[in-house]
Design an enzyme around this catalytic site. Structure first.
Site, PDB file in Angstrom:
ATOM      1  N   ASN A   1      47.984  43.321  78.482  1.00  0.00           N
ATOM      2  CA  ASN A   1      46.615  43.036  78.934  1.00  0.00           C
ATOM      3  C   ASN A   1      46.306  41.543  79.058  1.00  0.00           C
ATOM      4  O   ASN A   1      45.436  41.167  79.826  1.00  0.00           O
ATOM      5  CB  ASN A   1      45.582  43.755  78.065  1.00  0.00           C
ATOM      6  CG  ASN A   1      45.493  43.196  76.670  1.00  0.00           C
ATOM      7  OD1 ASN A   1      46.508  42.805  76.096  1.00  0.00           O
ATOM      8  ND2 ASN A   1      44.311  43.130  76.115  1.00  0.00           N
TER       9      ASN A   1
ATOM     10  N   ASN B   1      47.734  50.223  67.692  1.00  0.00           N
ATOM     11  CA  ASN B   1      47.869  50.541  66.258  1.00  0.00           C
ATOM     12  C   ASN B   1      49.057  51.444  66.008  1.00  0.00           C
ATOM     13  O   ASN B   1      49.773  51.290  65.020  1.00  0.00           O
ATOM     14  CB  ASN B   1      46.606  51.244  65.759  1.00  0.00           C
ATOM     15  CG  ASN B   1      45.528  50.249  65.498  1.00  0.00           C
ATOM     16  OD1 ASN B   1      45.042  49.621  66.431  1.00  0.00           O
ATOM     17  ND2 ASN B   1      45.184  50.048  64.256  1.00  0.00           N
TER      18      ASN B   1
ATOM     19  N   VAL C   1      51.929  51.689  67.519  1.00  0.00           N
ATOM     20  CA  VAL C   1      53.204  50.965  67.475  1.00  0.00           C
ATOM     21  C   VAL C   1      53.195  49.951  66.331  1.00  0.00           C
ATOM     22  O   VAL C   1      54.147  49.859  65.547  1.00  0.00           O
ATOM     23  CB  VAL C   1      53.478  50.266  68.823  1.00  0.00           C
ATOM     24  CG1 VAL C   1      54.683  49.350  68.727  1.00  0.00           C
ATOM     25  CG2 VAL C   1      53.692  51.303  69.916  1.00  0.00           C
ATOM     26  N   GLY C   2      52.093  49.223  66.197  1.00  0.00           N
ATOM     27  CA  GLY C   2      52.031  48.144  65.210  1.00  0.00           C
ATOM     28  C   GLY C   2      52.222  48.627  63.782  1.00  0.00           C
ATOM     29  O   GLY C   2      52.931  47.996  62.996  1.00  0.00           O
TER      30      GLY C   2
ATOM     31  N   GLU D   1      48.489  42.191  65.469  1.00  0.00           N
ATOM     32  CA  GLU D   1      47.107  42.216  65.969  1.00  0.00           C
ATOM     33  C   GLU D   1      46.978  43.437  66.849  1.00  0.00           C
ATOM     34  O   GLU D   1      47.689  43.564  67.845  1.00  0.00           O
ATOM     35  CB  GLU D   1      46.785  40.932  66.747  1.00  0.00           C
ATOM     36  CG  GLU D   1      46.504  39.741  65.863  1.00  0.00           C
ATOM     37  CD  GLU D   1      45.329  39.940  64.901  1.00  0.00           C
ATOM     38  OE1 GLU D   1      44.424  40.730  65.202  1.00  0.00           O
ATOM     39  OE2 GLU D   1      45.354  39.319  63.821  1.00  0.00           O
TER      40      GLU D   1
ATOM     41  N   CYS E   1      41.199  43.349  74.073  1.00  0.00           N
ATOM     42  CA  CYS E   1      41.056  43.774  72.677  1.00  0.00           C
ATOM     43  C   CYS E   1      39.678  43.390  72.163  1.00  0.00           C
ATOM     44  O   CYS E   1      39.171  43.995  71.233  1.00  0.00           O
ATOM     45  CB  CYS E   1      42.149  43.150  71.828  1.00  0.00           C
ATOM     46  SG  CYS E   1      42.202  41.384  71.999  1.00  0.00           S
TER      47      CYS E   1
END
Ligand code: NAP
Length: 486
Positions: free
Chosen positions: A151, A229, A231-232, A249, A283
């Protein structure tokens, strides 16, 4: 069409991958921009090995010299600004003026981080012992990986790569598969600026395979990730098992609180921009308005009138791909099923040339309840939820009642309630009488709760992630004496 090349050891190297993924213009799916190779784990290891080999010389390069290279990258980025912005629009879909803004911000990041190389500093502190000089020095952590989303495909890599290079780390950069072209251009900018071979490497490939290898590989000491989220959180767990330094992040569900004494025209403009610029694919996008019920009807009417003017295609870009559009449409469908009232948009745009792209109009749901999916989960599209509350206290409770905590805003004039909001809102960034979006490079950026794990990006604090502190005690008495008893 020749696939994009990896950048390893200072050379643009063709991948041996047999599988490629097309880079498609989301505003016109007939426009295929390039082919992204799904590089192998072995190729990823080659990129890591290249970063390892380059590390001793790069960390030994005087920091001001590293800073000057980053500053030169800024000059080159400025020269290529229009070209890179146009490529960004073509592969990601944001409007050209939004792309120009992103490239400018990346340039601002390079400007600030080039100076940080000169300011890499420790502290001197007094010792309990006489004739002892105590100080700290900051040293690069080593090889780092930057894993980035689609993004902000110029700016986010820039705000990871620049502080890493300034600190003396070498980098393996794995961009999102959806935005390979601008990743290539950004690396070209650093290459032309004089970043030595191996200090910055670019590897294309699947997040699952390449991303996973970057987190697992013992030579990679730290991973800076921005993305979802889902993946993180997995990456954070895996990194922790390997004893890695990890920075994540992730998503947001950013609220704007509007109180009775707000300047409504200002608030309407701020919410419309926050919710619908960049197609809501920021975001920091505004996804919830929490408003006092007694003034809600008047505010909502103005907001609908303003947002209706934002036409997909000319004033707003498309969703980035079919899957993202599907996420938006599923969230809208669910909101209807849960009983929220759609008061603007809500149906895919297919008129004329929009048929060829993933366009969805500005969409507003009123009477959304705090427990509904639309009030809790990130959509990452042009969909806004209005939640009506009875009091300031309830507004705070609703604004904080989500698992995310990236950014927020309040529109109000009473200083007492503004300061209570600033104190109590659970987000890493907050705004007063301005939109939720954006962030300046000299200021820390990141979220709390399940949005952000690890230290903040940007600002002076960005350097903390890429460096280790060494504490030094120098005894200059020249005599034998008992050492520190602690
Ligand atoms: P994503 O699907 O999580 O992907 C992010 C990056 O991770 C991509 O490079 C992706 O590669 C890679 N990846 C995928 N699976 C992986 C795995 N198992 N291990 C390691 N890496 C993996 O996120 P996205 O859809 O690109 O980005 C949108 C999300 O980013 C939103 O949730 C948004 O809120 C968040 N975001 C947060 C911030 C912030 O600062 N808080 C800023 C911008 C965006 P592939 O592309 O190859 O799958």
């Amino acid at each position: 069409m020749e696939p994009y090349r990896n950048f390893i050891d200072g050379k643009w190297t063709p991948s041996k991958a047999s599988r490629t993924v097309p880079n498609v213009n989301p505003a016109n799916t007939g426009d295929v921009i390039g082919q992204v190779p799904m590089s192998s784990v072995e190729e990823c290891r080659a990129a890591i090995a290249s970063a390892e080999r380059a590390l001793p010389a790069w960390r030994a390069t005087p920091a001001p010299q590293r800073g000057r290279i980053i500053d030169k990258a800024r000059i080159i980025l400025q020269r290529r600004k229009q070209e890179i912005a146009e490529a960004l629009t073509r592969e990601e879909g944001k409007l050209v003026h939004e792309s120009l803004g992103e490239v400018q911000k990346a340039s601002n990041v390079l400007e600030f981080m080039s100076g940080e190389a000169i300011r890499l500093s420790g502290e001197t502190l007094p010792s309990e012992l006489g004739h002892t000089f105590c100080y700290t020095i900051r040293q690069p952590i080593g090889v780092v990986a930057a894993i980035t989303p689609w993004n902000f495909p110029v700016c986010i890599p820039a705000w990871k790569i620049a502080p890493a290079l300034a600190t003396g780390c070498t980098v393996v950069f794995k961009p999102a598969t959806l935005t390979p072209h601008t990743a290539m251009q950004l690396v070209q900018v650093f290459e032309e600026a004089g970043v030595p071979a191996g200090a910055l490497n670019l590897i294309y490939g699947s997040g699952g395979e390449i991303g996973n290898e970057l987190v697992r590989h013992p030579a990679v000491r730290a991973v800076s990730f921005t993305g979802s989220n889902e993946v993180g959180m997995g990456l954070y767990r895996l990194g922790a098992e390997q004893g890695k330094k990890i920075q994540c992040e992730m998503g947001g569900k950013n609220p704007v609180v509007v109180l009775e004494d707000a300047d409504f025209d200002l608030a309407v403009e701020g919410v419309a921009q926050g919710a619908f610029s960049s197609t809501g694919q920021r975001c920091t996008a505004t996804s919830r308005v929490v408003i006092i019920d007694t003034v809600a009807d008047a505010f909502v009417a103005k907001l609908v009138e303003r947002s209706r003017k934002i036409r997909p295609g000319s004033e707003m870009g498309p969703s980035v791909d079919a899957s993202q559009l599907d996420t938006v449409m599923t969230a809208v469908q669910k909101a209807r099923e849960e009983g929220a009232k759609c008061i603007l948009g809500g149906e895919r745009e297919r008129s004329g040339p929009l048929e060829k792209g993933f366009f969805f109009p500005p969409t507003i749901f009123d009477h959304v309840k705090p427990t509904m999916n639309l009030a809790q989960e990130e959509v990452f599209g042009p969909v806004l939820a209005i939640l009506r509350v009875k009091s300031f206290e309830e507004a705070m409770e609703v604004a904080n009642g989500v698992r995310y905590g990236l950014t927020s805003s309040i529109y109000a004039n009473d200083p007492g309630r503004i300061f209570r909001f600033v104190e109590g809102i659970e987000t890493g960034i907050t705004h007063v009488n301005s939109p939720t979006m954006g962030g300046e490079p000299q200021l820390p950026f990141g979220g709390v709760k399940q949005t952000g794990l690890g230290s903040r990006e940007m600002g002076r604090t960005a350097i903390d992630f890429y460096s280790e502190l060494k504490t030094v005690y120098v005894d200059y008495t020249g005599q034998k004496r008992a050492t520190n008893i602690y």
